[in-house]
Write an enzyme that holds these catalytic residues in place. Structure first.
Site, short mmCIF file in Angstrom:
data_model
loop_
_atom_site.label_atom_id
_atom_site.label_comp_id
_atom_site.label_asym_id
_atom_site.label_seq_id
_atom_site.Cartn_x
_atom_site.Cartn_y
_atom_site.Cartn_z
N SER A 111 -24.29 -13.24 -7.95
CA SER A 111 -25.59 -12.85 -7.42
C SER A 111 -26.33 -11.96 -8.41
O SER A 111 -26.68 -12.39 -9.50
CB SER A 111 -25.42 -12.17 -6.06
OG SER A 111 -26.65 -11.90 -5.46
N ASP A 249 -28.75 -15.89 -8.31
CA ASP A 249 -28.32 -17.11 -7.62
C ASP A 249 -29.32 -17.60 -6.59
O ASP A 249 -29.03 -18.53 -5.84
CB ASP A 249 -26.95 -16.92 -6.98
CG ASP A 249 -26.97 -15.98 -5.78
OD1 ASP A 249 -27.69 -14.98 -5.84
OD2 ASP A 249 -26.25 -16.25 -4.81
#
Length: 481
Positions: A111, A249
């Site tokens: 992320s 992401d």
């Protein structure tokens, strides 16, 4: 760990440092070797009893993600299953494809955290795993072979990418953003190709900004000064209607208005939920209190920080018959718990964080109301939030400080003396959220994904909220010096 024989995930967590946080299993890239990633994947497959099915597998653009994906693929094949490799796509695209195809899914991503770390997110057929699932996986003992811990990744299947683009073009309709000029800060986000395709499918003019092949760890809760300055410069130069970006992401949005001012993620969540006419909203205890004060939602549930907790809250409201139900986090990630119908078009549930939906809702709201993007929040209660963190700050040190404050209101007052009013009450749902005289809030908590101490604040102005965060963290650093 030798990589030969039975491996306890519980022991693996202790020896490797790779463990579950607020969003999947994460750790240093140096620790996420093929043995560790193989073992975690094998434990997931055992825990969800995956049989006679393929597993959807995708990844982000981090340099370490292909090797981790190859280890996940090897564990899948070792279990007698096949994997449907979807390539480099956004996390919500992988989740949506797995959901619609009736497959478990695995997303290799860290992320927003720095590139020297990475992670693995797991999805049941029903959606993102829960904290209960994490406990089951953590208790697994699996077989890890001495050899064959990686496989060669095949060419990517484009169906997941195409389905994700169609989800939003179909719901909002071609031409929904016609006439809008949008800047897109791409950096190294794995969502960049999908966002281009969606925006163009909706009729917007899209100007690319700042694409790089080097990984950039964008944190949508603590936007870097350089990105604040860039957005203002881009807005002044190009006269955009808005500027868009995401984390690495594609599950956390970053939306800037026509002036280049970035929206806070919880304000984006409130506006998106209102646009979708949600009746039930689930968000974290750290969200802007305007979600309650605005009076737009019939049911509101506040949870600990992390998408698994938000998902549990969504399931609770759905079980009570509330609909439609959505959820969001202060980082802006938005979850659709039940189907949404708007203008005769239906949006299927997607119970994982998504970046593109909330940005599209705000852009369409501005266009439909014929107002500037900066004006979207003008009727919300004047509550402003800010957040930042102390990096490279051991989790145990964070917990010790929070425990000290929780045990002594005097300790809080000493820390904030001259900066804010006295502590009136505290909430320990997640970390320590302190309500202060003067209708202000300061909230401390350890990050669930990295060794960081996070600080959130809420006040009657954006500058005051920033001051509370900045000064609180400075005082903590001085206290520990």
């Amino acid at each position: 760990m030798s990589g030969n024989g039975k491996v306890s995930i519980q022991d693996l967590m202790a020896t490797s440092g790779v463990r579950f946080g607020t969003s999947g299993a994460r750790g240093l890239v140096a620790d996420m070797n093929s043995e560790v990633c193989f073992a975690y994947t094998a434990a997931f497959l055992d825990a969800v009893k995956a049989k006679d099915t393929a597993i959807a597998l995708a990844m982000d653009y981090r340099p370490s993600s292909p090797a981790i994906s190859a280890a996940c693929g090897a564990a899948i094949e070792r279990a007698g299953l096949s994997f449907d490799f979807c390539g480099a796509i956004p996390t919500p695209a992988l989740a949506f494809y797995a959901q619609e195809s009736g497959l478990p899914g695995i997303m290799v991503t860290g992320s927003h955290i720095p590139f020297d770390r990475n992670g693995i997110k797991f999805y049941r057929i029903e959606g993102e795993i829960t904290k209960t699932d994490e406990a089951v996986i953590s208790a697994e003992v699996v077989e890890v072979p001495a050899e064959g811990q990686t496989v060669e990744l095949p060419a990517a299947n484009a169906k997941a990418f195409d389905a994700y683009v169609a989800r939003y073009v179909d719901f909002f309709g071609p031409g929904a953003l016609s006439g809008m000029k949008l800047g897109f800060y791409e950096h190294s986000s794995v969502s960049r190709e999908a966002i281009h395709a969606i925006l163009k499918g909706l009729g917007a003019e899209v100007i690319s900004l700042g694409r790089t092949e080097e990984f950039v760890p964008i944190d949508t809760e603590a936007v870097a000064d350089v990105d604040i300055e860039r957005a203002h410069a881009w807005a002044a130069e190009h006269h955009f209607d808005a500027i868009l970006s995401t984390d690495g992401d594609g599950d956390r949005p970053l939306l800037g208005d026509e002036k280049g001012d970035w929206f806070r993620g919880d304000i984006v969540g409130i506006l998106c939920a209102r646009y979708l006419a949600a009746q039930g909203v689930v968000t974290t205890v750290s969200s802007n209190s305007a979600v309650e004060k605005c009076g737009a939602f019939s049911r509101l549930a506040l949870t600990k920080i992390g998408s698994p907790y938000v998902i549990e809250g969504i399931e609770g409201l759905i079980a009570e018959g509330v609909a439609p139900v959505v959820g969001f986090e202060p980082n802006g990630g938005f979850l659709v718990g039940s189907k949404v119908v708007r203008n005769g078009r239906t949006l299927a549930p997607l119970v994982t964080r998504d970046a593109i939906l909330p940005m599209l809702c705000l852009l369409c709201a501005a266009r439909e109301q014929r107002i500037k993007v900066s004006e979207l929040a003008r009727d919300l209660p004047a509550r402003f939030t800010a957040s930042d963190r102390l990096q490279s700050f051991p989790t145990e040190a964070s917990r010790k400080i929070i425990a000290e404050f929780a045990a002594s209101r005097d300790a809080i007052d000493r820390l904030l003396d001259g900066l804010a009013g006295q502590a009136l009450s505290q909430d320990q749902t997640d970390g320590l959220r302190i309500s202060l005289a003067g209708d202000e809030i300061v909230h401390f908590r350890p990050s669930g994904n990295a060794p960081e101490l996070r600080c959130y604040a809420e006040a009657a102005s954006a500058e005051r909220a920033k001051e509370l965060v900045r000064e609180s963290l400075e005082r903590l650093k001085a206290k520990l010096a």
